[in-house]
Design a protein around this motif. Structure first.
Motif, PDB file in Angstrom:
ATOM      1  N   ASN A   1       1.500   1.108 -12.955  1.00 35.40           N
ATOM      2  CA  ASN A   1       1.122   0.589 -11.641  1.00 35.40           C
ATOM      3  C   ASN A   1       2.117  -0.506 -11.293  1.00 35.40           C
ATOM      4  O   ASN A   1       3.089  -0.730 -12.022  1.00 35.40           O
ATOM      5  CB  ASN A   1      -0.332   0.065 -11.634  1.00 35.40           C
ATOM      6  CG  ASN A   1      -0.591  -0.969 -12.719  1.00 35.40           C
ATOM      7  OD1 ASN A   1       0.100  -1.978 -12.811  1.00 35.40           O
ATOM      8  ND2 ASN A   1      -1.584  -0.707 -13.570  1.00 35.40           N
ATOM      9  N   HIS A   2       1.868  -1.195 -10.180  1.00 32.65           N
ATOM     10  CA  HIS A   2       2.777  -2.259  -9.751  1.00 32.65           C
ATOM     11  C   HIS A   2       2.204  -3.645 -10.011  1.00 32.65           C
ATOM     12  O   HIS A   2       2.647  -4.634  -9.417  1.00 32.65           O
ATOM     13  CB  HIS A   2       3.132  -2.079  -8.275  1.00 32.65           C
ATOM     14  CG  HIS A   2       4.058  -0.920  -8.037  1.00 32.65           C
ATOM     15  ND1 HIS A   2       3.577   0.361  -7.832  1.00 32.65           N
ATOM     16  CD2 HIS A   2       5.419  -0.837  -8.015  1.00 32.65           C
ATOM     17  CE1 HIS A   2       4.605   1.185  -7.668  1.00 32.65           C
ATOM     18  NE2 HIS A   2       5.728   0.494  -7.777  1.00 32.65           N
TER      19      HIS A   2
ATOM     20  N   VAL B   1      -2.053  -5.218 -15.028  1.00 36.76           N
ATOM     21  CA  VAL B   1      -2.722  -5.882 -13.912  1.00 36.76           C
ATOM     22  C   VAL B   1      -3.301  -7.230 -14.324  1.00 36.76           C
ATOM     23  O   VAL B   1      -3.156  -8.230 -13.615  1.00 36.76           O
ATOM     24  CB  VAL B   1      -3.841  -4.985 -13.339  1.00 36.76           C
ATOM     25  CG1 VAL B   1      -4.650  -5.734 -12.280  1.00 36.76           C
ATOM     26  CG2 VAL B   1      -3.256  -3.712 -12.738  1.00 36.76           C
ATOM     27  N   SER B   2      -3.949  -7.279 -15.487  1.00 37.06           N
ATOM     28  CA  SER B   2      -4.745  -8.455 -15.842  1.00 37.06           C
ATOM     29  C   SER B   2      -4.219  -9.265 -17.012  1.00 37.06           C
ATOM     30  O   SER B   2      -4.600 -10.425 -17.175  1.00 37.06           O
ATOM     31  CB  SER B   2      -6.185  -8.022 -16.166  1.00 37.06           C
ATOM     32  OG  SER B   2      -6.783  -7.368 -15.063  1.00 37.06           O
TER      33      SER B   2
ATOM     34  N   ASP C   1      -0.655  -4.857  -9.227  1.00 39.50           N
ATOM     35  CA  ASP C   1      -1.598  -5.389  -8.247  1.00 39.50           C
ATOM     36  C   ASP C   1      -2.983  -4.755  -8.374  1.00 39.50           C
ATOM     37  O   ASP C   1      -4.001  -5.401  -8.120  1.00 39.50           O
ATOM     38  CB  ASP C   1      -1.068  -5.208  -6.826  1.00 39.50           C
ATOM     39  CG  ASP C   1      -0.634  -3.767  -6.540  1.00 39.50           C
ATOM     40  OD1 ASP C   1      -0.624  -2.935  -7.475  1.00 39.50           O
ATOM     41  OD2 ASP C   1      -0.320  -3.480  -5.361  1.00 39.50           O
ATOM     42  N   HIS C   2      -3.048  -3.491  -8.745  1.00 39.42           N
ATOM     43  CA  HIS C   2      -4.337  -2.832  -8.951  1.00 39.42           C
ATOM     44  C   HIS C   2      -4.113  -1.604  -9.836  1.00 39.42           C
ATOM     45  O   HIS C   2      -2.988  -1.147 -10.020  1.00 39.42           O
ATOM     46  CB  HIS C   2      -4.994  -2.435  -7.625  1.00 39.42           C
ATOM     47  CG  HIS C   2      -4.302  -1.315  -6.913  1.00 39.42           C
ATOM     48  ND1 HIS C   2      -3.135  -1.497  -6.191  1.00 39.42           N
ATOM     49  CD2 HIS C   2      -4.581   0.016  -6.825  1.00 39.42           C
ATOM     50  CE1 HIS C   2      -2.748  -0.342  -5.678  1.00 39.42           C
ATOM     51  NE2 HIS C   2      -3.600   0.596  -6.059  1.00 39.42           N
TER      52      HIS C   2
END
Length: 281
Positions: free
Chosen positions: A213-214, A188-189, A216-217
């Motif tokens: 995850n994708h 994510v980041s 985004d979050h």
């Protein structure tokens, strides 16, 4: 004559210890999985705010329902925790929370206590990074770790640079301080590749948390259902930190996501399972 014979399952050796996150409401199932697969447990629920005032009750329930020796890691509190802040009252409240978790990690014999670094990279005020660093150095310098290794986990971090500064500037021979790479948080980041991240931080990385995850979050699908490039993660981990413990993070589920994730890692020959001998991943 009955010529049938009982087949004993062959346990697959792994490069590092695997941990899973149990839910206290369904602890028996997680304990059975851990025992049958030779996994260990990472206790995540004691990090949640609703549990922080009831840690004695939590661990009493846990110890009455699970055998000794299964806990590999205890996750410390992280929501709204800022041990580094210049605000004295918030700083002291945060430090009390973390100190209690460290005491419980020592009490239950957990080798690792996982702490989020909770650094906010979007803050551009002069001196913020230095305040974060000096706050953590001051806090950690006051602690007695005992046999516990504290591992600092990335959250919103774009690079491992500040975490590395903390470990290197802390530099205490009497206290064990290492790093945890959360792959889902990186997805994510993170602004550098896994190769760049672990080329810099691999020598200090003792614990890796797998999540997907994708981008985004932070979410908890089964591994392989998001956008994390686990083939690349596999390559880098085998090269940079092959003995770091690996937690299979899918949140608290009914076993479906955990089962699918383990099958994904095994079938694709992904770290920490033996590498695939051929074919496409």
């Amino acid at each position: 004559m009955d010529n049938s014979r009982k087949v004993t399952p062959v346990r697959i050796e792994v490069l590092a210890r695997i941990t899973i996150q149990p839910g206290l409401h369904d602890l028996g199932r997680y304990v059975k999985t851990a025992q049958s697969e030779d996994f260990l447990l990472e206790l995540m629920e004691p990090a949640c705010p609703k549990c922080l005032d009831e840690l004695k009750e939590y661990f009493s329930h846990y110890s009455a329902s699970a055998p000794e020796g299964l806990v590999r890691a205890l996750h410390g509190p992280y929501i709204d925790i800022t041990v580094h802040t210049a605000d004295r009252e918030i700083r002291e409240a945060s430090r009390r929370r973390v100190e209690r978790s460290l005491a419980w990690a020592r009490h239950i014999g957990a080798p690792y206590l996982i702490l989020h670094i909770n650094h906010l990279p979007m803050i551009n005020e002069a001196g913020y990074d230095r305040q974060w660093l000096s706050g953590w150095l001051d806090f950690l310098g006051r602690q007695g770790f005992g046999d516990v290794t504290v591992v600092m986990e990335n959250m919103w971090d774009r690079t491992p640079d500040l975490m590395l500064r903390l470990v290197e500037e802390f530099g205490s021979p009497r206290l064990r301080l290492r790093l945890c790479l959360d792959v889902a948080h990186w997805n994510v980041s993170g602004k550098v590749s896994p190769d760049q991240w672990l080329s810099a931080a691999g020598r200090y990385t003792a614990y890796v948390q797998y999540g997907d995850n994708h981008g985004d979050h932070d979410a908890d699908p089964a591994l392989g259902r998001g956008t994390v490039d686990f083939a690349e993660v596999d390559r880098v981990l085998r090269a940079e930190t092959p003995t770091a413990d690996v937690m299979i993070g899918v949140g608290i589920d009914n076993g479906d996501r955990l089962g699918a994730s383990l099958a994904f890692l095994r079938d694709c020959g992904l770290h920490p399972f033996p590498a695939a001998t051929g074919g496409e991943r």
